[in-house]
Design a protein around this motif. Structure first.
Motif, PDB file in Angstrom:
ATOM      1  N   LYS A  37       6.610  -1.597  -8.708  1.00 19.55           N
ATOM      2  CA  LYS A  37       6.270  -0.756  -9.866  1.00 19.55           C
ATOM      3  C   LYS A  37       5.368   0.408  -9.436  1.00 19.55           C
ATOM      4  O   LYS A  37       5.584   1.555  -9.828  1.00 19.55           O
ATOM      5  N   ALA A  38       4.362   0.083  -8.632  1.00 19.25           N
ATOM      6  CA  ALA A  38       3.409   1.117  -8.207  1.00 19.25           C
ATOM      7  C   ALA A  38       4.066   2.121  -7.260  1.00 19.25           C
ATOM      8  O   ALA A  38       3.752   3.307  -7.293  1.00 19.25           O
ATOM      9  N   ALA A  39       4.993   1.648  -6.423  1.00 21.56           N
ATOM     10  CA  ALA A  39       5.621   2.542  -5.446  1.00 21.56           C
ATOM     11  C   ALA A  39       6.641   3.463  -6.115  1.00 21.56           C
ATOM     12  O   ALA A  39       6.621   4.674  -5.905  1.00 21.56           O
ATOM     13  N   ALA A  40       7.528   2.868  -6.906  1.00 20.86           N
ATOM     14  CA  ALA A  40       8.668   3.644  -7.412  1.00 20.86           C
ATOM     15  C   ALA A  40       8.582   3.970  -8.900  1.00 20.86           C
ATOM     16  O   ALA A  40       9.374   4.760  -9.400  1.00 20.86           O
ATOM     17  N   LEU A  74       6.608   5.723  -1.049  1.00 25.49           N
ATOM     18  CA  LEU A  74       6.786   6.554  -2.247  1.00 25.49           C
ATOM     19  C   LEU A  74       5.422   6.913  -2.850  1.00 25.49           C
ATOM     20  O   LEU A  74       4.598   7.489  -2.162  1.00 25.49           O
ATOM     21  N   GLN A  75       5.170   6.484  -4.102  1.00 25.18           N
ATOM     22  CA  GLN A  75       3.913   6.902  -4.758  1.00 25.18           C
ATOM     23  C   GLN A  75       2.662   6.287  -4.124  1.00 25.18           C
ATOM     24  O   GLN A  75       1.540   6.739  -4.382  1.00 25.18           O
ATOM     25  N   LEU A  76       2.846   5.254  -3.317  1.00 22.53           N
ATOM     26  CA  LEU A  76       1.674   4.632  -2.669  1.00 22.53           C
ATOM     27  C   LEU A  76       1.148   5.475  -1.513  1.00 22.53           C
ATOM     28  O   LEU A  76       0.102   5.182  -0.945  1.00 22.53           O
ATOM     29  N   GLU A  77       1.877   6.534  -1.206  1.00 24.58           N
ATOM     30  CA  GLU A  77       1.430   7.452  -0.168  1.00 24.58           C
ATOM     31  C   GLU A  77       0.058   8.031  -0.521  1.00 24.58           C
ATOM     32  O   GLU A  77      -0.735   8.352   0.358  1.00 24.58           O
ATOM     33  N   LYS A  78      -0.204   8.132  -1.815  1.00 28.54           N
ATOM     34  CA  LYS A  78      -1.510   8.687  -2.235  1.00 28.54           C
ATOM     35  C   LYS A  78      -2.669   7.795  -1.799  1.00 28.54           C
ATOM     36  O   LYS A  78      -3.817   8.228  -1.759  1.00 28.54           O
TER      37      LYS A  78
END
Ligand code: ADP
Length: 182
Positions: A37-40, A74-78
């Motif tokens: 969920k957090a990644a995508a 994905l969004q966890l890159e932050k």
């Protein structure tokens, strides 16, 4: 160097985070769902990405203990995450024996090896198999410490290994075992 921390692994800053996956990478609940969920954003999308990566990397549609699959953050890159490493621990259903221990060792070691191969310096693990799979948390933490201590001296890039516990109770139990003392 092993550090026990309390928190949500999807908010944790490490170059690699490990997912306690099931063998089909379905990410249906627990930490797997949270990471997907957090990644995508969309869990089904991360399942699709994971299954595709599994086919590419392993040439099959399931993971054995000790095998791992790597997916993009994905969004966890932050959070500074470069890789998500999926590994599969044993199902315990409340019991524990040598067979479960060796499967858990393989699962942890597989993720450590892959991270080191990828040149990662820091990695964060959840308490693999201590949730839905029902392995005793104390045994999971003891096994974790054993494997990491054995592996780290020969690691090329890995320097920091974090064990991220979600609940206060698990965190306190783990602290006692690892001996950070608070
Ligand atoms: P398994 O099926 O391998 O037991 P689970 O996801 O059910 O995997 O649980 C593994 C551990 O991860 C449990 O201790 C659970 O409390 C913990 N956990 C669940 N969500 C998170 C999260 N967001 N961050 C860190 N740990 C989590």
């Amino acid at each position: 160097m092993i550090k026990v921390v309390k928190g949500d692994i999807t908010k944790f800053r490490a170059e690699a985070i490990v997912n306690a996956a099931n063998k089909y990478l379905e990410h249906g609940g627990g930490v797997a769902y949270a990471i997907a969920k957090a990644a995508a954003g969309d869990v089904r999308e991360y399942i699709r990405i994971s299954k595709e990566a599994m086919r590419e990397q392993l040439g099959k549609d399931w993971i054995d203990h000790g095998e791992v699959v790597v997916t993009p953050p994905l969004q966890l890159e932050k959070n500074g995450v470069k890789y998500v490493i999926h590994t599969v621990g044993p199902y315990c259903g409340g019991s524990w024996d040598e067979d479960k221990k060796s499967k858990l060792k393989l699962a942890i070691l597989g993720a450590l090896k892959k991270a080191d191969e990828l040149g990662v310096k820091s990695i964060a693990f959840p308490a693999i198999s201590a949730g839905i799979y029902g392995c005793p948390l104390e045994k999971v933490v003891e096994t974790f410490v054993e494997v990491v201590k054995e592996f780290l001296p020969s690691a090329k890039s890995l320097r920091e290994v974090f064990l991220v516990l979600y609940s206060q109770e698990d965190y306190e139990k783990a602290l006692k075992i690892v001996g950070q003392g608070g």
